[in-house]
Design an enzyme around this catalytic site. Structure first.
Site, PDB file in Angstrom:
ATOM      1  N   GLY A   9      11.737  34.855 134.508  1.00  0.00           N
ATOM      2  CA  GLY A   9      12.020  34.251 135.810  1.00  0.00           C
ATOM      3  C   GLY A   9      10.817  33.477 136.317  1.00  0.00           C
ATOM      4  O   GLY A   9       9.943  33.065 135.551  1.00  0.00           O
ATOM      5  N   ASP A  30      15.130  36.742 127.717  1.00  0.00           N
ATOM      6  CA  ASP A  30      15.681  36.786 129.071  1.00  0.00           C
ATOM      7  C   ASP A  30      17.197  36.830 128.967  1.00  0.00           C
ATOM      8  O   ASP A  30      17.770  36.337 127.982  1.00  0.00           O
ATOM      9  CB  ASP A  30      15.228  35.543 129.868  1.00  0.00           C
ATOM     10  CG  ASP A  30      15.493  35.670 131.359  1.00  0.00           C
ATOM     11  OD1 ASP A  30      14.581  36.110 132.083  1.00  0.00           O
ATOM     12  OD2 ASP A  30      16.614  35.328 131.801  1.00  0.00           O
ATOM     13  N   ASN A  86       7.081  45.641 139.256  1.00  0.00           N
ATOM     14  CA  ASN A  86       6.655  46.355 140.462  1.00  0.00           C
ATOM     15  C   ASN A  86       7.151  47.797 140.465  1.00  0.00           C
ATOM     16  O   ASN A  86       7.625  48.307 141.476  1.00  0.00           O
ATOM     17  CB  ASN A  86       7.151  45.628 141.718  1.00  0.00           C
ATOM     18  CG  ASN A  86       6.412  44.327 141.947  1.00  0.00           C
ATOM     19  OD1 ASN A  86       5.214  44.225 141.676  1.00  0.00           O
ATOM     20  ND2 ASN A  86       7.118  43.317 142.433  1.00  0.00           N
ATOM     21  N   SER A 112      -0.675  40.322 140.791  1.00  0.00           N
ATOM     22  CA  SER A 112      -0.639  39.609 142.059  1.00  0.00           C
ATOM     23  C   SER A 112      -1.031  38.159 141.815  1.00  0.00           C
ATOM     24  O   SER A 112      -1.919  37.876 141.017  1.00  0.00           O
ATOM     25  CB  SER A 112      -1.590  40.250 143.078  1.00  0.00           C
ATOM     26  OG  SER A 112      -1.517  39.581 144.321  1.00  0.00           O
ATOM     27  N   GLY A 114       1.687  35.528 142.598  1.00  0.00           N
ATOM     28  CA  GLY A 114       2.879  34.794 143.012  1.00  0.00           C
ATOM     29  C   GLY A 114       3.016  33.453 142.321  1.00  0.00           C
ATOM     30  O   GLY A 114       2.664  33.284 141.150  1.00  0.00           O
ATOM     31  N   LYS A 164      -1.821  48.335 142.945  1.00  0.00           N
ATOM     32  CA  LYS A 164      -1.054  47.180 143.424  1.00  0.00           C
ATOM     33  C   LYS A 164      -0.233  47.555 144.648  1.00  0.00           C
ATOM     34  O   LYS A 164      -0.067  46.750 145.570  1.00  0.00           O
ATOM     35  CB  LYS A 164      -0.148  46.677 142.301  1.00  0.00           C
ATOM     36  CG  LYS A 164       0.797  45.530 142.683  1.00  0.00           C
ATOM     37  CD  LYS A 164       0.059  44.319 143.182  1.00  0.00           C
ATOM     38  CE  LYS A 164       0.895  43.054 143.170  1.00  0.00           C
ATOM     39  NZ  LYS A 164       2.218  43.138 143.789  1.00  0.00           N
ATOM     40  N   GLU A 171      -1.631  43.985 152.457  1.00  0.00           N
ATOM     41  CA  GLU A 171      -1.049  42.655 152.685  1.00  0.00           C
ATOM     42  C   GLU A 171      -0.048  42.689 153.847  1.00  0.00           C
ATOM     43  O   GLU A 171      -0.032  41.784 154.687  1.00  0.00           O
ATOM     44  CB  GLU A 171      -0.373  42.197 151.399  1.00  0.00           C
ATOM     45  CG  GLU A 171       0.325  40.863 151.448  1.00  0.00           C
ATOM     46  CD  GLU A 171       1.079  40.612 150.164  1.00  0.00           C
ATOM     47  OE1 GLU A 171       2.326  40.637 150.194  1.00  0.00           O
ATOM     48  OE2 GLU A 171       0.423  40.423 149.121  1.00  0.00           O
TER      49      GLU A 171
END
Length: 291
Positions: A9, A30, A86, A112, A114, A164, A171
């Site tokens: 993704g 995938d 995650n 981390s 993004g 994390k 955050e």
């Protein structure tokens, strides 16, 4: 080296690109055949030379568990599985035990970065045995930002995702603080240019940060955020951070409040505030607004 990558993704696809730019070979799988190099996990394993490293980037919970279950049937002793999604750290401990029983190594890696990770690199927090970390190290080196920082062997299996998780809890609180400050500035009639106030903080202040830079970018795109609905989803890590704090008797008032603030965003008409209004009317005769 060769790497099998499961899940291509937005995050996984960019990671594949960065790894390939570093000169490694990625064989990707995938569920979307348009993204995949192979069309089953067995094909992926067969395409790799032993000892194999397979990196998983799929949603936490059942998707990760079923992927690990299937890989366990196809991989061989000496191979290593990396969970870069995650997942909850307690799941990592189970996966390390499950795969270890077959002689397969397991590394959990909090990632981390993004959508910016492809360009700037990904911060990596990983847990596992040193010999398994060593097998994956060339991939960690390819993904991390340039320089000596941005990656850490946090401890044993589960430590990477625990680190994390705490990162994401921090955050939450930082974003909430920026959001509250922005709303207060917008509400103050004496402040005529909130966006430029935020921009001025980018240099020389103790709150300058990448999150502040992103806030300014968002305000440049939509000065008063009028195009957005005031709704914010929460990830599993925010909840897990608060649960871990309870388990360890560690007070996290700011992080906990920021999580509950997101719950408030989902209420167009707060049931709690209905009770507050009713009580104020009962004991003090304060006016209430009718629905």
């Amino acid at each position: 080296m060769q790497l099998g990558l499961v899940g291509l993704g937005k995050m996984g696809g960019n990671m594949r690109e960065r790894i390939c730019r570093a000169g490694h070979t990625v064989v990707g799988y995938d569920r979307n055949p348009d993204l995949a190099d192979v069309h089953s996990l067995k094909e992926l394993v067969d395409a790799l030379e032993a000892p194999r490293v397979v990196w998983i980037m799929v949603p936490a919970g059942e998707p990760t568990q079923s992927t690990i279950d299937e890989l366990a049937e196809h991989l061989s002793p000496g191979d290593v599985v990396v969970d870069g999604g995650n997942s909850r750290w307690t799941d990592d401990e189970k996966h390390a035990e499950q795969l270890g029983a077959k002689g397969i190594g397991f590394v959990d890696c909090g990632v981390s970065g993004g959508v910016w990770g492809l360009e700037y690199g990904y911060a990596l927090m990983y847990g596992g045995e040193p010999e398994h970390i060593a097998e994956v190290q060339p991939i960690f080196d390819a993904l991390k930002p340039e320089g000596d920082r941005g990656a850490v062997h946090a401890g044993k299996a589960g430590a990477g995702h625990f680190a994390k998780m705490v990162h994401n809890g921090i955050e939450y609180a930082m974003m909430q603080a920026f959001a509250e400050g922005w709303e207060l500035l917008e509400a103050a009639g004496s402040v005529t240019d909130v966006r430029e106030v935020f921009r001025s903080w980018q240099e020389g202040t103790v709150i300058r940060s990448w999150l502040l830079d992103l806030a300014v970018k968002a305000l440049d795109d939509d000065e008063h955020l009028e195009k957005l609905r005031g709704f914010a989803q929460d990830s599993g890590e925010g909840r897990w951070t608060v649960e871990a704090a309870i388990d360890h008797a560690v007070p996290l008032p700011a992080i906990t409040a920021s999580l509950f603030a997101r719950f408030s965003s989902r209420q167009d008409d707060s049931p709690q505030m209905k009770m507050i209004a009713a009580l104020r009317n009962q004991f003090g005769g304060h006016a209430v607004e009718q629905a």
